[in-house]
Design a protein around this motif. Sequence first.
Motif, PDB file in Angstrom:
ATOM      1  N   TYR A  80      46.984   0.807  46.385  1.00 48.33           N
ATOM      2  CA  TYR A  80      45.868   0.076  45.798  1.00 48.33           C
ATOM      3  C   TYR A  80      45.282   0.958  44.698  1.00 48.33           C
ATOM      4  CZ  TYR A  80      46.376  -2.946  49.815  1.00 48.33           C
ATOM      5  OH  TYR A  80      46.883  -3.815  50.752  1.00 48.33           O
ATOM      6  N   PHE A  81      45.362   0.486  43.460  1.00 51.28           N
ATOM      7  CA  PHE A  81      44.940   1.275  42.303  1.00 51.28           C
ATOM      8  C   PHE A  81      43.522   0.898  41.895  1.00 51.28           C
ATOM      9  CE2 PHE A  81      49.471   1.548  42.373  1.00 51.28           C
ATOM     10  CZ  PHE A  81      49.721   2.859  42.010  1.00 51.28           C
ATOM     11  N   LEU A  82      42.678   1.925  41.756  1.00 51.44           N
ATOM     12  CA  LEU A  82      41.256   1.748  41.476  1.00 51.44           C
ATOM     13  C   LEU A  82      40.854   2.522  40.228  1.00 51.44           C
ATOM     14  CD1 LEU A  82      38.411   0.897  43.002  1.00 51.44           C
ATOM     15  CD2 LEU A  82      38.333   3.340  43.439  1.00 51.44           C
ATOM     16  N   CYS A  83      40.115   1.867  39.326  1.00 50.95           N
ATOM     17  CA  CYS A  83      39.502   2.564  38.190  1.00 50.95           C
ATOM     18  C   CYS A  83      38.018   2.196  38.165  1.00 50.95           C
ATOM     19  CB  CYS A  83      40.214   2.223  36.879  1.00 50.95           C
ATOM     20  SG  CYS A  83      40.034   0.510  36.353  1.00 50.95           S
ATOM     21  N   ARG A  84      37.352   2.363  37.050  1.00 47.75           N
ATOM     22  CA  ARG A  84      35.918   2.088  36.990  1.00 47.75           C
ATOM     23  C   ARG A  84      35.621   0.607  37.131  1.00 47.75           C
ATOM     24  NH1 ARG A  84      32.747   2.911  31.511  1.00 47.75           N
ATOM     25  NH2 ARG A  84      34.024   1.097  31.092  1.00 47.75           N
ATOM     26  N   SER A  85      36.303  -0.216  36.318  1.00 49.38           N
ATOM     27  CA  SER A  85      35.941  -1.635  36.269  1.00 49.38           C
ATOM     28  C   SER A  85      37.124  -2.578  36.447  1.00 49.38           C
ATOM     29  CB  SER A  85      35.256  -1.941  34.937  1.00 49.38           C
ATOM     30  OG  SER A  85      36.164  -1.708  33.872  1.00 49.38           O
ATOM     31  N   GLY A  86      38.297  -2.049  36.712  1.00 52.37           N
ATOM     32  CA  GLY A  86      39.480  -2.887  36.864  1.00 52.37           C
ATOM     33  C   GLY A  86      40.233  -3.094  35.566  1.00 52.37           C
ATOM     34  N   ALA A 108      40.435  -5.297  42.210  1.00 53.87           N
ATOM     35  CA  ALA A 108      39.657  -6.092  41.258  1.00 53.87           C
ATOM     36  C   ALA A 108      38.249  -5.517  41.095  1.00 53.87           C
ATOM     37  CB  ALA A 108      39.578  -7.533  41.735  1.00 53.87           C
ATOM     38  N   ASP A 109      37.792  -5.432  39.867  1.00 51.33           N
ATOM     39  CA  ASP A 109      36.454  -4.959  39.502  1.00 51.33           C
ATOM     40  C   ASP A 109      36.242  -3.462  39.735  1.00 51.33           C
ATOM     41  OD1 ASP A 109      35.412  -7.460  38.528  1.00 51.33           O
ATOM     42  OD2 ASP A 109      35.328  -8.103  40.624  1.00 51.33           O
ATOM     43  N   GLY A 110      37.259  -2.752  40.227  1.00 55.08           N
ATOM     44  CA  GLY A 110      37.201  -1.301  40.322  1.00 55.08           C
ATOM     45  C   GLY A 110      36.069  -0.742  41.169  1.00 55.08           C
ATOM     46  N   PHE A 111      35.686   0.475  40.840  1.00 60.81           N
ATOM     47  CA  PHE A 111      34.670   1.199  41.608  1.00 60.81           C
ATOM     48  C   PHE A 111      33.268   0.700  41.278  1.00 60.81           C
ATOM     49  CE2 PHE A 111      32.168   5.199  42.409  1.00 60.81           C
ATOM     50  CZ  PHE A 111      32.347   5.229  43.783  1.00 60.81           C
ATOM     51  N   GLU A 112      33.009   0.428  39.995  1.00 57.99           N
ATOM     52  CA  GLU A 112      31.653   0.061  39.581  1.00 57.99           C
ATOM     53  C   GLU A 112      31.506  -1.345  39.017  1.00 57.99           C
ATOM     54  OE1 GLU A 112      29.213   3.674  38.071  1.00 57.99           O
ATOM     55  OE2 GLU A 112      31.090   3.603  36.947  1.00 57.99           O
ATOM     56  N   GLY A 113      32.591  -2.019  38.705  1.00 54.44           N
ATOM     57  CA  GLY A 113      32.505  -3.373  38.185  1.00 54.44           C
ATOM     58  C   GLY A 113      31.922  -3.452  36.786  1.00 54.44           C
ATOM     59  N   ARG A 121      26.153  -0.394  35.724  1.00 56.35           N
ATOM     60  CA  ARG A 121      27.309  -0.744  36.558  1.00 56.35           C
ATOM     61  C   ARG A 121      26.993  -0.466  38.032  1.00 56.35           C
ATOM     62  NH1 ARG A 121      31.915  -1.665  33.548  1.00 56.35           N
ATOM     63  NH2 ARG A 121      31.787  -0.958  31.401  1.00 56.35           N
ATOM     64  N   GLY A 122      27.812  -1.054  38.903  1.00 52.55           N
ATOM     65  CA  GLY A 122      27.683  -0.784  40.333  1.00 52.55           C
ATOM     66  C   GLY A 122      26.799  -1.773  41.073  1.00 52.55           C
ATOM     67  N   THR A 123      26.317  -2.817  40.383  1.00 49.03           N
ATOM     68  CA  THR A 123      25.420  -3.765  41.037  1.00 49.03           C
ATOM     69  C   THR A 123      25.978  -5.181  41.093  1.00 49.03           C
ATOM     70  OG1 THR A 123      24.263  -4.248  38.974  1.00 49.03           O
ATOM     71  CG2 THR A 123      23.392  -2.444  40.308  1.00 49.03           C
ATOM     72  N   LYS A 128      31.346  -0.289  44.858  1.00 54.95           N
ATOM     73  CA  LYS A 128      29.955   0.069  45.156  1.00 54.95           C
ATOM     74  C   LYS A 128      29.104  -1.168  45.428  1.00 54.95           C
ATOM     75  CE  LYS A 128      28.132   3.634  42.783  1.00 54.95           C
ATOM     76  NZ  LYS A 128      27.793   4.446  41.588  1.00 54.95           N
ATOM     77  N   ALA A 129      29.243  -2.198  44.597  1.00 53.81           N
ATOM     78  CA  ALA A 129      28.434  -3.406  44.742  1.00 53.81           C
ATOM     79  C   ALA A 129      28.723  -4.134  46.051  1.00 53.81           C
ATOM     80  CB  ALA A 129      28.662  -4.347  43.562  1.00 53.81           C
ATOM     81  N   GLU A 130      29.948  -3.994  46.573  1.00 52.91           N
ATOM     82  CA  GLU A 130      30.289  -4.631  47.850  1.00 52.91           C
ATOM     83  C   GLU A 130      29.788  -3.819  49.046  1.00 52.91           C
ATOM     84  OE1 GLU A 130      34.112  -6.339  48.532  1.00 52.91           O
ATOM     85  OE2 GLU A 130      34.244  -7.150  46.495  1.00 52.91           O
ATOM     86  N   GLY A 131      29.134  -2.686  48.771  1.00 53.98           N
ATOM     87  CA  GLY A 131      28.562  -1.888  49.842  1.00 53.98           C
ATOM     88  C   GLY A 131      29.574  -1.089  50.633  1.00 53.98           C
ATOM     89  N   LEU A 132      30.737  -0.830  50.032  1.00 56.34           N
ATOM     90  CA  LEU A 132      31.764  -0.048  50.717  1.00 56.34           C
ATOM     91  C   LEU A 132      31.410   1.437  50.627  1.00 56.34           C
ATOM     92  CD1 LEU A 132      34.799  -2.105  49.454  1.00 56.34           C
ATOM     93  CD2 LEU A 132      33.734  -2.181  51.717  1.00 56.34           C
ATOM     94  N   PRO A 133      31.908   2.243  51.562  1.00 54.28           N
ATOM     95  CA  PRO A 133      31.502   3.652  51.604  1.00 54.28           C
ATOM     96  C   PRO A 133      31.965   4.442  50.386  1.00 54.28           C
ATOM     97  CG  PRO A 133      33.116   3.175  53.336  1.00 54.28           C
ATOM     98  CD  PRO A 133      32.824   1.895  52.645  1.00 54.28           C
TER      99      PRO A 133
END
Length: 137
Positions: A80-86, A108-113, A121-123, A128-133
Amino acid sequence: MSVDDVTPGATWESLRTDPDAVLVDVRTDAEWNFVGLPDLGEAGKQPVLIPWQVYPSMQVNGAFPDHLRKAGLTPLNKLYFLCRSGARSPAAAQAAKAAGFQHAYNVADGFEGPPDAGGHRGTVAGWKAEGLPWRQR
């Protein structure tokens, strides 16, 4: 070569339940250090940190597939590949797929969206916005 988008929540569930699931964070050192990292401790894992683009030039990391292999990843892993915003992670997932890692997905939408109405970002969406750790490095 296209890759499927997976929501951050579905990614987290896979990381928690599938021993072959791995989160590959393709952001830069600066992003890991100053923005934060997914905290996978509850899943008994750590994110694999391999930049897709090298800071500060932001040139694509030509050794990306080799770095995946050196990290011990195999075609059996679900990556699963993650960047800042997808925006960067689909290209990284496509490169992995082209290198033989058939189970490559974009978070989708990465770490901060995307940015919210105030430009932050992040809201709105993303890890982050999904409340994941997550944690600061």
